[in-house]
Design an enzyme around this catalytic site. Structure first.
Site, short mmCIF file in Angstrom:
data_model
loop_
_atom_site.label_atom_id
_atom_site.label_comp_id
_atom_site.label_asym_id
_atom_site.label_seq_id
_atom_site.Cartn_x
_atom_site.Cartn_y
_atom_site.Cartn_z
N GLY A 13 35.53 41.32 35.89
CA GLY A 13 35.43 40.63 34.61
C GLY A 13 34.21 39.72 34.57
N ARG A 39 32.50 49.73 38.16
CA ARG A 39 32.25 48.48 37.43
C ARG A 39 31.78 47.36 38.34
NH1 ARG A 39 37.07 46.86 33.92
NH2 ARG A 39 35.59 45.24 33.32
N ASP A 54 45.67 49.34 40.95
CA ASP A 54 46.09 48.60 39.76
C ASP A 54 46.93 47.41 40.19
OD1 ASP A 54 47.60 47.79 37.39
OD2 ASP A 54 46.92 49.67 36.49
N VAL A 55 46.66 46.26 39.61
CA VAL A 55 47.38 45.04 39.99
C VAL A 55 48.86 45.13 39.64
CG1 VAL A 55 46.99 43.72 37.85
CG2 VAL A 55 47.09 42.51 40.06
N MET A 87 48.80 40.25 33.23
CA MET A 87 48.47 39.09 34.06
C MET A 87 49.70 38.54 34.78
SD MET A 87 45.67 37.42 31.46
CE MET A 87 46.78 37.49 30.05
N CYS A 109 43.28 31.51 37.48
CA CYS A 109 42.69 31.10 36.22
C CYS A 109 43.55 31.55 35.04
CB CYS A 109 41.29 31.71 36.10
SG CYS A 109 40.37 31.17 34.67
N CYS A 188 37.86 25.15 45.19
CA CYS A 188 39.29 24.89 45.41
C CYS A 188 39.79 25.46 46.74
CB CYS A 188 40.11 25.45 44.26
SG CYS A 188 39.90 24.56 42.71
#
Length: 206
Positions: A13, A39, A54-55, A87, A109, A188
């Site tokens: 992304g 990508r 795939d998540v 998500m 995020c 972080c």
């Protein structure tokens, strides 16, 4: 413990690509899970390991998290604003895999809409925001050391490293560049300061 091996979810992304590049340049050994490896950038900093999958598939996520010391989650839906559970489903799989492999640090995020007045969410962004809310709840209930990064509008300004971080959604502006956002996600990993907190990075760009 100094974190060296990390997994990045959402690495292709807008924010993911700069976070990946900054992570590799900073010396992290990065593993990414991508649906389409074409990508990923053809030149410049490269991830050490690429898992194609795939998540939403627990086995793909498990393979990506195995052997890591921390996880960065930058899942998004691109320009698709239709109802989604990508998500939250992905985050649930990530949390499950982290527990299975003894990985306890995750920087994820979502969006500043979770810090602002819920009635002010633009209707077209409501479906994506609803999934961000589900995702955040999974993190809160995970028992992991999580940092919830909730950025405002993500811009294309250059990296400054000079952004402000607050915990309440109020800051100098309602914008953060994708490069500064990636910089903060990586920062972080080097501190426990934000563990268990919602964080709002922003900057007044020239």
């Amino acid at each position: 413990m100094t974190v060296k091996k990390i997994a990045i979810f959402g690495a292709t992304g807008r924010t993911g690509l700069t976070t990946l590049a900054q992570a590799v340049q900073a010396g992290y050994e990065v593993t990414v899970l991508v649906r389409d490896s074409s990508r990923l950038p053809s030149e410049g900093p490269q991830p050490a390991h690429v898992v194609v999958g795939d998540v939403r598939q627990a086995a793909d996520v498990d393979k990506t998290v195995a052997g890591q010391e921390a996880v960065i989650v930058l899942l998004g839906t691109g320009n698709d604003l239709s109802p989604t559970t990508v998500m939250s489903e992905g985050t649930r799989n990530i949390v499950t895999a982290m527990k299975a492999h003894g990985v306890d640090k995750v920087v994820a995020c979502t969006s500043a809409f979770l810090l602002w007045d819920p009635t002010k969410v633009p209707p077209r962004l409501q479906d994506v925001t609803d999934d961000h809310i589900r995702m955040h709840k999974i993190l809160q209930e995970s028992g992991l050391k999580y940092v919830a990064v909730m950025p405002p509008h993500i811009g294309d300004q250059p990296l400054t490293g000079a952004y402000t971080v607050t915990l309440d959604g109020r800051g100098p502006s309602r914008v953060i560049s994708k490069h500064d956002l990636g910089h903060f996600m990586l920062r972080c990993l080097t501190t426990n300061e934000y563990d268990g907190h919602t964080t709002y990075p922003s900057h007044q760009y020239d």
